[in-house]
Design an enzyme around this catalytic site. Structure first.
Site, PDB file in Angstrom:
ATOM      1  CD  GLU A 120      -2.316   1.262   2.858  1.00 30.77           C
ATOM      2  OE1 GLU A 120      -3.528   1.060   2.961  1.00 30.77           O
ATOM      3  OE2 GLU A 120      -1.557   1.476   3.838  1.00 30.77           O
ATOM      4  CG  ASP A 151      -8.887  -0.555   4.648  1.00 33.43           C
ATOM      5  OD1 ASP A 151      -7.846  -0.070   5.123  1.00 33.43           O
ATOM      6  OD2 ASP A 151      -8.921  -1.658   4.070  1.00 33.43           O
TER       7      ASP A 151
END
Length: 379
Positions: A63, A262
């Site tokens: 990420e 998230d």
């Protein structure tokens, strides 16, 4: 060479000129990459590599590495881009096993793998950043043949397992949805990036390009399922019908069926899709529901919490409050009214986060600032 199009500086109405916005983007980049020990989370290693550290978890994740590469290509920093990409290919790329062709989602800062599984949000950003790099700087050789690398990763993401190879694809072929992980049949609404899938076609063969177009349309429709019809909130993990996905608490490190870390990325992604590919009536309605929820009397001065997607407030503070502010402000790209201007002004007045949890907050801060200032562009 950049695609011929114009980008709006949504911060101009707050007195931030195009020049000011660009200067602030460079300042944020330099803070993340070269700031003090309490500010930066990029680290150069050896003569030609570097990594982005998740300072909250003290590891290196796909990420963060792919986010860092996107920051670099947007800010025209090829040296740092190449350092990150070489570290990822050297330490994170999986050469064997069922996830061959993907990247280990977590490594130690010394390069040792913490896991042999992959997280699709990393691969998604790797592909897009590499495409932009090839378009902006031209393709080199070996791992720096950016387009060839992007096309190879993308082909694996779409076809693995379906073509007889070991393992499973990151996209579900029937629905067109990106999965939370390749091995499991559920998704994460914030992983849905139709604005990327539209552009993946530049490096895809005909069959993969057709699938990318299908995935883009499917993801835009999935957002409609995943975002609550009243609050506009979405869960971290979701079933393919859009409903919150309840997972094993111990196995997945807690709950993920609520509006938490998230999930903040979804409104940002909708805003980027709007800026790059046009505003839809649904996106405008979604942005207004989202902002209106936080402007309810019971939330107006007390919104920094975990929430159920139906709006039930959990008496636990948000882990990433700066990220919540930054991504909420991105809704100003979609709708321009008192609520969105309030959130944009709140964002402008918010400083980059320092301390252990700065990594995730400041990544989303930077993406939102680039977007709002007209500097998050298709290359």
């Amino acid at each position: 060479m950049s695609t011929v199009r114009t980008y709006t500086n949504y911060l101009n109405k707050f007195g931030i000129s195009d020049e000011d916005g660009r200067a602030r983007c460079n300042e944020i980049f330099d803070t993340i990459f070269y700031g003090s020990d309490s500010e930066r989370f990029y680290q150069a290693v050896d003569d030609d590599m570097g990594y982005i550290e998740d300072t909250g978890n003290h590891d290196v994740r796909t990420e963060g590495m792919s986010y860092g590469m996107m920051m670099c290509v947007q800010m025209d920093r090829q040296k740092e881009f190449n350092r990150l990409w070489k570290w990822a290919k050297t330490h994170m790329f999986l050469n064997e096993g069922p996830n061959k062709g993907y990247f280990a989602w977590s490594c130690r800062t010394n390069g040792e793998k913490n896991a042999w599984g992959a997280a699709p949000d990393g691969e998604e950003f790797f592909v897009m950043a590499l495409i932009f790099a090839g378009n902006r700087w031209g393709n080199g050789s070996g791992i720096f043949d950016y387009h060839a690398e992007a096309g190879s990763i993308l082909h694996t993401m779409i076809n693995k397992g379906y073509d007889g190879t070991d393992g499973r694809a990151m996209f579900d072929r029937d629905t067109g949805y990106i999965k939370f992980v390749a091995e499991l049949d559920f998704t994460d609404p914030s992983y849905h990036l139709p604005h990327f899938y539209e552009l993946y076609t530049q490096v895809a063969d005909q069959t993969d390009a057709e699938f990318c177009r299908k995935a883009a349309a499917a993801s835009r429709e999935f957002w409609k399922k995943a975002c609550h019809p009243v609050t506009g909130l979405n869960s971290e993990y979701a079933k393919y019908d859009g409903s919150p996905m309840k997972t094993d608490y111990k196995l997945f490190g807690g709950r993920h069926d609520w509006f938490f870390s998230d999930a903040y990325r979804t409104i940002l992604n909708i805003a980027i899709d709007t800026e790059w590919f046009g505003r839809s009536d649904w996106a405008a309605e979604e942005a207004q529901k989202y902002l209106s929820f936080f402007e309810r009397p019971e939330n107006r001065d007390d919104w920094n919490h975990i929430f159920e997607v139906d709006g039930l407030k959990i008496d636990t503070p948000a882990l990433h409050p700066v990220a919540l502010i930054a991504t909420g402000a991105a809704a100003h790209v979609i709708v321009d009214n008192d609520d969105s201007r309030k959130w944009a002004k709140r964002f402008i007045d918010t400083l980059l986060r320092e301390g252990d949890r700065r990594y995730y907050d400041n990544c989303l801060y930077f993406f939102s600032y680039m977007l709002l200032s007209g500097n998050y562009r298709i290359w």
